[in-house]
Design an enzyme around this catalytic site. Structure first.
Site, PDB file in Angstrom:
ATOM      1  CG  ASP A   1      -6.349   1.597   7.950  1.00 57.11           C
ATOM      2  OD1 ASP A   1      -7.538   2.096   7.225  1.00 57.11           O
ATOM      3  OD2 ASP A   1      -6.120   0.912   6.980  1.00 57.11           O
TER       4      ASP A   1
ATOM      5  CE  LYS B   1       1.904  -4.368  10.387  1.00 59.21           C
ATOM      6  NZ  LYS B   1       0.756  -4.661   9.385  1.00 59.21           N
TER       7      LYS B   1
ATOM      8  N   GLY C   1       1.199  -0.924   0.782  1.00 63.71           N
ATOM      9  CA  GLY C   1       0.109   0.080  -0.088  1.00 63.71           C
ATOM     10  C   GLY C   1       0.700   1.232   0.259  1.00 63.71           C
ATOM     11  N   GLY C   2       0.356   1.908   0.033  1.00 63.91           N
ATOM     12  CA  GLY C   2       0.424   3.906   0.257  1.00 63.91           C
ATOM     13  C   GLY C   2       1.790   4.203   0.721  1.00 63.91           C
TER      14      GLY C   2
ATOM     15  CB  THR D   1       2.113  -6.356   5.008  1.00 63.30           C
ATOM     16  OG1 THR D   1       2.382  -4.979   5.883  1.00 63.30           O
ATOM     17  CG2 THR D   1       2.231  -7.045   6.632  1.00 63.30           C
TER      18      THR D   1
ATOM     19  N   GLY E   1       3.464   1.133   2.627  1.00 62.34           N
ATOM     20  CA  GLY E   1       4.345   0.431   2.847  1.00 62.34           C
ATOM     21  C   GLY E   1       3.682  -1.058   2.500  1.00 62.34           C
TER      22      GLY E   1
END
Length: 673
Positions: free
Chosen positions: A169, A65, A43-44, A48, A46
């Site tokens: 989030d 992560k 994702g924006g 996982t 980083g």
């Protein structure tokens, strides 16, 4: 399989026991201990990875992560590294809570050969299923499950917020029902909270977290602790409705319409709590998790919520499919039944027929549950056989009952009807009656006929008080506004007439359709009128001005029936093209098309809670739908000819259907108690 952690590696897959990547030469063991197995998400913020800890004998799973510095809101590597270090320490503190993944290790930029400036953390892997997966597997959550979600997660948010941290989030994917050591909800993925610099968060326009669940202030880069509560509220209404949050918000009116999509009713208490969590203005929203917990359990000891709560027995939602039983068949009409409607108290059913008559039926409940009522019947002289005529009770005055009522066994736990007797027959039309409507105040009944007239009857006495003769074609639809002051009629003459019900005078004539007007619906606010026509179109009118606000196109045949959702934000249409369409009234967008009928959809009705849609079709079936998800819940097949009319009682427990087989069937909701 070993997965290379170098983001520039073109072929990151490697053999299980390899120490160095065969493509780029990077070291595969992070800190000589943690081996990445596969990429979980990108994702924006980083990347996982699922990984294993190779220094432990059982090689337990963990999560790696990565948070590239270029995504952290600053180009200053030293500053970003220091911020990362501070956030890692805070994340280690959060990991002490049993409902947050434990922090295992972190690696600063350049501390790992071959990875470059990539801050990396390692956390425990949570075994279990996300609430998003549970929703997909089991369907919409009930109030009980939502209360469990809130009761388990709010103490976690209290813990997080007390440490001056905002998650940013919260959504169904980041809440895991952990199956290890008993089912307990875990709040995961603190990446957006912990590894985005304060500079980036303070910058207006920086979007952190999943947009569908984010508050207005968070979308502007100004998140506060109540932003998490807002996101949790959206998560709850998503779980309750099984509808994406973007479809639950009316952007034109600025209101949430989630209650239109409920699969099961919820209490006023929970409704109020969720609506307060969803308030746009921060100052009017809940300010803390403790405030919500106090409203959830006013008598509870709030102090106990500051400690981790024990796991619940089973949070996995169970799908409840409603069933309906036909308890009476009314066989008095001599021709097809074209229209049905209940009185506001649900005790009387009105039916209009092609035999030129209107009949009013008394529907009375027994004093006990179904089995008890049946027992009293047996004590009174034996159980009636299915299809056997019931005695005809006497009516008020010198009226005589002309027809009969047949009964069918009912095994559910709800109250049964003790009788369904004919109260009276209204005669006066010269041709078939296509439509009937009752005023919400219970005073008047309106009927429309192929004789081109509308008749207004006094409901209490059955007296004819007005005959309206302004139309030049047969009357297909009549509706009455919620305030009982306005009558609207649609005709084969292609016009709609708006009447003052008290004076029986025409207030306006609306023209806009190119063929017969076959369906009408008035919003509960009384401001919007929807009309459906044989021209395949739906017009949305402003009743005060008489102007068309929008035209909805999508049906390929005549529109036979219309209904508004309880909030008046959704319009639902049934058509001769065999489909039911659900429209967003604010923008005219088609939300869903329900397919399932094999012939024309003649009639539709929605309950007061907005979670049950009923359709009747020329294919001889009645279908029960959940309008929000479009899921078909049940199909009723006892009519022997096309179904031409359906109606739902105000409390939603009774359904009536009329057919070309000349019968009315009364159905009762059976929850299988």
């Amino acid at each position: 399989m070993s997965y290379c952690l170098n983001p520039s590696c073109s072929k990151p897959q490697n053999p299980n026991n390899a120490k160095f990547c065969s493509t780029c030469g990077s070291r595969l063991l992070l800190g000589d201990r943690y081996r990445a197995l596969r990429l979980i998400s990108r994702g924006g913020i980083g990347r996982t990875f699922l990984a294993v800890d190779e220094q432990q004998a059982n090689k337990p799973h963990c999560v790696i992560k990565q948070f590239p510095l270029q995504n952290q809101g600053t180009n200053n590597t030293k500053k970003a590294t220091e911020s990362f270090r501070q956030e890692a320490v805070r994340l280690q503190d959060l990991g002490q809570h049993p409902q947050i993944p434990q922090f295992l290790a972190y690696f600063e930029p350049n501390s790992q050969v071959g990875l470059g400036a990539i801050p990396t953390v390692v956390q425990t892997y949570i075994e279990g299923q996300s609430l998003a997966k549970q929703l997909e597997a089991n369907g919409a959550f009930s109030e009980t499950q939502i209360r469990q979600v809130l009761t388990q997660l709010l103490p976690v948010l209290h813990f997080v917020h007390s440490r001056k941290i905002i998650h940013r989030d919260i959504n169904p994917n980041n809440i895991i029902c952990c199956t290890k050591g008993g089912e307990q909800l875990m709040l995961v993925d603190f990446s957006t909270a912990k590894f985005t610099s304060k500079t980036a968060l303070a910058k207006t326009g920086t979007v952190i977290g999943s947009a569908a669940y984010a508050s207005q202030e968070q979308l502007m880069g100004k998140a506060v602790t109540s932003s998490d509560l807002y996101s949790l509220g959206i998560t709850c209404i998503h779980l309750l409705t099984y509808i994406h949050p973007f479809d639950l918000f009316n952007s034109l009116e600025g209101v949430w319409v989630w209650q239109d999509y409920l699969t099961q009713p919820v209490s006023d208490e929970l409704r109020q709590i969720l609506n307060k969590m969803l308030v746009s203005a921060v100052k009017h929203r809940y300010q803390s998790a403790m405030e919500i917990l106090q409203d959830l359990d006013p008598a509870g000891d709030i102090a106990t919520f500051t400690q981790p709560i024990p796991p619940v027995a089973n949070i996995a939602p169970k799908s409840i499919i409603p069933t309906w039983q036909c308890i009476y068949t009314l066989t008095n009409h001599m021709s097809s039944i074209n229209s049905l409607t209940f009185t506001p108290d649900g005790k009387t059913l009105a039916s209009g027929s092609a035999d030129k008559t209107i009949k009013l039926w008394n529907l009375e409940e027994a004093g006990g549950r179904g089995q008890e009522a049946e027992g009293r019947r047996q004590e009174a002289g034996g159980r009636r056989q299915e299809g056997e005529p019931t005695p005809n009770p006497s009516l008020e005055g010198n009226r005589r009952q002309e027809g009969r009522v047949t009964t069918q066994a009912f095994s559910g736990g709800l109250f049964m009807l003790s009788c369904a007797s004919l109260r009276c027959t209204l005669s006066g039309h010269l041709s078939l009656i296509d439509t009937v409507a009752l005023s919400p105040d219970g005073c008047f009944l309106a009927s429309g006929s192929w004789d081109h007239t509308i008749k207004i009857w006094q409901l209490a006495t059955g007296k004819l008080v007005h005959t309206l003769t302004e139309h030049s074609g047969w009357i297909k639809s009549v509706v009455i506004s919620q305030d009982s002051k306005t009558l609207v009629s649609g005709s084969a003459d292609k016009t709609i007439k708006v009447w003052d019900l008290e004076t029986a005078s025409v207030k306006a004539t609306l023209k806009g359709h190119t063929n017969a007007v076959q369906a009408l619906a008035i919003s509960l606010t009384g401001q919007i009128l929807a009309s459906g026509s044989a021209d395949h179109q739906i017009n949305i009118w402003d009743l005060s001005s008489g102007q068309v606000k929008a035209t909805l196109q999508g049906h390929t045949d005549a529109v036979n029936s219309l209904t508004f959702s309880p909030s008046s934000q959704i319009i639902i249409s049934g058509s001769a093209d065999k489909t039911i369409k659900i429209w967003n009234l604010s923008n005219g967008n088609l939300l869903n098309t329900l397919n399932g009928h094999a012939a024309a959809v003649n009639a539709i009705a929605i309950n007061a809670q907005g979670n049950t849609l009923v359709s009747g079709s020329a294919d001889q079936t009645i279908k029960i739908w959940h309008p929000g998800s479009g899921k078909l819940l049940h199909t009723l097949t006892e009519h022997t000819a096309g179904v031409t009319a359906v109606a739902i009682s105000p409390d939603g427990s009774t359904l009536a259907s009329g057919s070309q087989d000349k019968t009315i069937k009364v159905w009762r909701f059976d929850v299988g108690l």
